[in-house]
Design an enzyme around this catalytic site. Sequence first.
Site, PDB file in Angstrom:
ATOM      1  N   CYS A  77       0.823  -1.207   0.000  1.00 50.72           N
ATOM      2  CA  CYS A  77       0.000   0.000   0.000  1.00 50.72           C
ATOM      3  C   CYS A  77       0.862   1.263   0.000  1.00 50.72           C
ATOM      4  O   CYS A  77       1.806   1.370   0.779  1.00 50.72           O
ATOM      5  CB  CYS A  77      -0.888  -0.034   1.245  1.00 50.72           C
ATOM      6  SG  CYS A  77      -1.937   1.388   1.362  1.00 50.72           S
ATOM      7  N   CYS A  83      -0.645   5.753   7.304  1.00 49.42           N
ATOM      8  CA  CYS A  83      -2.009   5.402   7.707  1.00 49.42           C
ATOM      9  C   CYS A  83      -1.938   4.470   8.917  1.00 49.42           C
ATOM     10  O   CYS A  83      -1.075   3.604   8.993  1.00 49.42           O
ATOM     11  CB  CYS A  83      -2.683   4.693   6.534  1.00 49.42           C
ATOM     12  SG  CYS A  83      -4.239   3.913   6.953  1.00 49.42           S
ATOM     13  N   CYS A  86      -3.343  -0.592   8.502  1.00 48.90           N
ATOM     14  CA  CYS A  86      -2.686  -1.899   8.376  1.00 48.90           C
ATOM     15  C   CYS A  86      -1.285  -1.821   8.971  1.00 48.90           C
ATOM     16  O   CYS A  86      -0.373  -1.329   8.318  1.00 48.90           O
ATOM     17  CB  CYS A  86      -2.554  -2.286   6.915  1.00 48.90           C
ATOM     18  SG  CYS A  86      -4.107  -2.457   6.073  1.00 48.90           S
ATOM     19  N   CYS A 184      -8.122   1.734  -0.641  1.00 46.33           N
ATOM     20  CA  CYS A 184      -7.576   0.973   0.482  1.00 46.33           C
ATOM     21  C   CYS A 184      -7.489  -0.517   0.131  1.00 46.33           C
ATOM     22  O   CYS A 184      -8.434  -1.087  -0.413  1.00 46.33           O
ATOM     23  CB  CYS A 184      -8.488   1.188   1.691  1.00 46.33           C
ATOM     24  SG  CYS A 184      -8.084   0.128   3.065  1.00 46.33           S
ATOM     25  N   GLN A 306     -20.737  -8.234  11.032  1.00 49.14           N
ATOM     26  CA  GLN A 306     -19.300  -8.533  10.921  1.00 49.14           C
ATOM     27  C   GLN A 306     -18.760  -8.017   9.587  1.00 49.14           C
ATOM     28  O   GLN A 306     -19.463  -8.069   8.580  1.00 49.14           O
ATOM     29  CB  GLN A 306     -19.071 -10.046  11.021  1.00 49.14           C
ATOM     30  CG  GLN A 306     -19.500 -10.646  12.355  1.00 49.14           C
ATOM     31  CD  GLN A 306     -18.527 -10.340  13.495  1.00 49.14           C
ATOM     32  OE1 GLN A 306     -17.457  -9.785  13.281  1.00 49.14           O
ATOM     33  NE2 GLN A 306     -18.934 -10.671  14.706  1.00 49.14           N
ATOM     34  N   TYR A 335     -25.306 -10.748  23.239  1.00 50.02           N
ATOM     35  CA  TYR A 335     -25.008  -9.493  22.519  1.00 50.02           C
ATOM     36  C   TYR A 335     -25.279  -9.792  21.051  1.00 50.02           C
ATOM     37  O   TYR A 335     -24.355 -10.022  20.279  1.00 50.02           O
ATOM     38  CB  TYR A 335     -23.552  -9.079  22.717  1.00 50.02           C
ATOM     39  CG  TYR A 335     -23.175  -8.818  24.151  1.00 50.02           C
ATOM     40  CD1 TYR A 335     -23.142  -7.518  24.657  1.00 50.02           C
ATOM     41  CD2 TYR A 335     -22.851  -9.871  25.013  1.00 50.02           C
ATOM     42  CE1 TYR A 335     -22.799  -7.272  25.973  1.00 50.02           C
ATOM     43  CE2 TYR A 335     -22.514  -9.637  26.329  1.00 50.02           C
ATOM     44  CZ  TYR A 335     -22.484  -8.329  26.805  1.00 50.02           C
ATOM     45  OH  TYR A 335     -22.149  -8.094  28.114  1.00 50.02           O
ATOM     46  N   GLU A 356     -29.969  -7.418  22.822  1.00 48.24           N
ATOM     47  CA  GLU A 356     -29.157  -6.418  22.122  1.00 48.24           C
ATOM     48  C   GLU A 356     -29.614  -5.026  22.556  1.00 48.24           C
ATOM     49  O   GLU A 356     -30.812  -4.765  22.656  1.00 48.24           O
ATOM     50  CB  GLU A 356     -29.327  -6.616  20.609  1.00 48.24           C
ATOM     51  CG  GLU A 356     -28.909  -5.471  19.728  1.00 48.24           C
ATOM     52  CD  GLU A 356     -27.419  -5.138  19.801  1.00 48.24           C
ATOM     53  OE1 GLU A 356     -26.576  -6.046  19.749  1.00 48.24           O
ATOM     54  OE2 GLU A 356     -27.115  -3.932  19.932  1.00 48.24           O
ATOM     55  N   ASP A 404     -20.962 -12.305  22.719  1.00 44.49           N
ATOM     56  CA  ASP A 404     -20.151 -11.698  21.649  1.00 44.49           C
ATOM     57  C   ASP A 404     -20.146 -10.188  21.886  1.00 44.49           C
ATOM     58  O   ASP A 404     -20.749  -9.427  21.123  1.00 44.49           O
ATOM     59  CB  ASP A 404     -20.749 -12.047  20.275  1.00 44.49           C
ATOM     60  CG  ASP A 404     -19.906 -11.518  19.119  1.00 44.49           C
ATOM     61  OD1 ASP A 404     -18.798 -10.996  19.368  1.00 44.49           O
ATOM     62  OD2 ASP A 404     -20.362 -11.614  17.964  1.00 44.49           O
ATOM     63  N   CYS A 431     -13.692  -9.865  20.075  1.00 45.18           N
ATOM     64  CA  CYS A 431     -12.793  -9.109  19.182  1.00 45.18           C
ATOM     65  C   CYS A 431     -11.638  -8.531  19.997  1.00 45.18           C
ATOM     66  O   CYS A 431     -10.793  -7.824  19.454  1.00 45.18           O
ATOM     67  CB  CYS A 431     -13.554  -8.012  18.450  1.00 45.18           C
ATOM     68  SG  CYS A 431     -14.423  -6.903  19.561  1.00 45.18           S
TER      69      CYS A 431
HETATM   70  C1  LIG Z   1     -19.374  -7.518  18.525  1.00 40.38           C
HETATM   71  S1  LIG Z   1     -21.049  -7.118  18.261  1.00 40.38           S
HETATM   72  C2  LIG Z   1     -21.731  -8.719  17.985  1.00 40.38           C
HETATM   73  C3  LIG Z   1     -23.036  -8.766  17.248  1.00 40.38           C
HETATM   74  C4  LIG Z   1     -23.416 -10.120  16.657  1.00 40.38           C
HETATM   75  N1  LIG Z   1     -23.185 -11.214  17.554  1.00 40.38           N
HETATM   76  C5  LIG Z   1     -22.727 -10.354  15.335  1.00 40.38           C
HETATM   77  O1  LIG Z   1     -21.857 -11.219  15.241  1.00 40.38           O
HETATM   78  O2  LIG Z   1     -23.069  -9.656  14.352  1.00 40.38           O
HETATM   79  C6  LIG Z   1     -21.550  -6.667  19.833  1.00 40.38           C
HETATM   80  C7  LIG Z   1     -22.992  -6.224  19.928  1.00 40.38           C
HETATM   81  O3  LIG Z   1     -23.275  -5.931  21.300  1.00 40.38           O
HETATM   82  C8  LIG Z   1     -24.153  -4.830  21.344  1.00 40.38           C
HETATM   83  N2  LIG Z   1     -24.076  -4.276  22.707  1.00 40.38           N
HETATM   84  C9  LIG Z   1     -23.192  -3.374  23.181  1.00 40.38           C
HETATM   85  N3  LIG Z   1     -23.405  -3.155  24.492  1.00 40.38           N
HETATM   86  C10 LIG Z   1     -24.433  -3.949  24.858  1.00 40.38           C
HETATM   87  C11 LIG Z   1     -25.114  -4.160  26.073  1.00 40.38           C
HETATM   88  N4  LIG Z   1     -24.760  -3.519  27.186  1.00 40.38           N
HETATM   89  N5  LIG Z   1     -26.129  -5.040  26.094  1.00 40.38           N
HETATM   90  C12 LIG Z   1     -26.490  -5.717  24.963  1.00 40.38           C
HETATM   91  N6  LIG Z   1     -25.897  -5.530  23.767  1.00 40.38           N
HETATM   92  C13 LIG Z   1     -24.871  -4.665  23.716  1.00 40.38           C
HETATM   93  C14 LIG Z   1     -23.665  -3.940  20.234  1.00 40.38           C
HETATM   94  O4  LIG Z   1     -24.656  -3.027  19.840  1.00 40.38           O
HETATM   95  C15 LIG Z   1     -23.334  -4.955  19.149  1.00 40.38           C
HETATM   96  O5  LIG Z   1     -24.435  -5.216  18.322  1.00 40.38           O
END
Ligand SMILES: C[S@@+](CC[C@H](N)C(=O)[O-])C[C@H]1O[C@@H](n2cnc3c(N)ncnc32)[C@H](O)[C@@H]1O
Length: 476
Positions: A77, A83, A86, A184, A306, A335, A356, A404, A431
């Site tokens: 790049c 930047c 990466c 990019c 994602q 989540y 969520e 998650d 993550c």
């Molecule tokens: C890493 S993402 C995962 C979403 C889903 N599992 C996916 O793979 O697409 C984390 C999610 O948690 C939500 N989130 C953040 N804080 C939260 C909370 N206190 N209670 C519930 N959800 C929450 C975010 O809005 C987001 O959609």
Amino acid sequence: MKQNVPVAKGQVYEIAIESLGNSGEGVGRYEGFTVFVPFALPGELISARITLVKKNYAVGTLVDILEPSPHRIEPVCPVYGTCGGCTLQHVTYEEQLRLKTQKVRDIMERIGKTDPDLVQPALGPKQPWHYRNKMQIPVGWGVDSATKLKGETGKTQAKVANELKPVLGFYAMGSHDIVPCTNCAIQNDGNNQIATVCERLIRETGLIPYNEVTGEGVIRHIIGRIGENGWMVIIVSTAKTLPQADYWISEIRKNLPQVTSIVLNHNPRKTNVIMGRDCTLLWGDETISDTIDDLKFRLSPHSFFQVNPEQTLVLYKKALEFANLTGEETVIDAYCGTGTISLFLAKQAKHVIGIEIVEPAIVDAKANAKRNGITNVEFIAADAAKEMPNLVKRGVKADVVVFDPIRAGCKEEVLKAAATMKPKHMVYVSCNPASMARDICVLRELGYEVQTVQPVDMFPMTAHVEAVALITRVED
Ligand SMILES: C[S@@+](CC[C@H](N)C(=O)[O-])C[C@H]1O[C@@H](n2cnc3c(N)ncnc32)[C@H](O)[C@@H]1O
């Protein structure tokens, strides 16, 4: 204990690099003192000029590579190095995977107090370039590449201030200075096309880029989302209505026929949160759609999805494998975003409850269940830290709980409520393996132990790594 500081700012030292830091920088020691050197690699002997000295560590810039790593390659790049995106382009992809595996092993041992051998080798994609289906690109003032060539004949960037133009680009390492870039190497090519067209439109319509310091200006970010059957363009602005909106719409439609949704997001606040609350549909559909395996998902501007489609499937399949479902289980997906993992698991569970915090994501999750004909799911718009204890009070018993969360990890209330339900398995998708490792220690106190951790590379060329852990109940 006070540590002797053997390095001084401005001086150059030879340093053997031992490992990779959180942002992909090399980490070595000079007379036992930790020095971080961006763009240096484990196994290399380098010289670095010290730019920052703190009590326990120093930071240096790479001056010379005295003994290069056999895994070092030429980055592709043109903005690599300036930047902040990466930070690992100078390493073969094979070695990136090995370094990420090692990073998760180190974190699990140091923070998770776990046997590092439980961590499996990271799973990478077939194609580590142009994977990002979502681009959030800030708008600012800059010198684009054509102007820069003129500027390089002796004039500094400051002196060519009258040649500054609105530019789209990515933040420079460690700052909010914009490095102009509309091509990019990790973005889906559709996003690069969106960036190129929007940069031209900003210049043609005379919209003033937002200034984070003064709060002045109109246009803040351009967001591109690439779905399977259409693209979404989101223009983030301090204005409630977009000046010359008709011109924007006609030009985007003419130049980017794949776009099916153009949205204005209103963000007047002095904040570095990218999107404001309110969206206005300027043209087309309110959502775009995408597919994971045989499931279709609709995505609205605020919904989390994602960013690496190929690896999302790898990640979700691992989560499903770890959940070890027979069709008889009640599963909580704490989540759940737009319900992606929930629906994936629902095919093999008795009942799934998704929680969520973002309400529009729950609207999407319900619509996603409907369009896929899945009826054994229930979605709740709530904070997991409040809703998980609520479910306990309601007497809900889960056989499997999936987490998650965002980078910060889970609140303790969530983990405690989950453990109270005594599920056989927990599946933790993360993550940020450091917060996952911390949460694993909390779960250990609650009678759970990690069995295996699978890193999945969702973000090639960057230092980020995703991991999924299987955590099972060890006490009654
Ligand atoms: C890493 S993402 C995962 C979403 C889903 N599992 C996916 O793979 O697409 C984390 C999610 O948690 C939500 N989130 C953040 N804080 C939260 C909370 N206190 N209670 C519930 N959800 C929450 C975010 O809005 C987001 O959609």
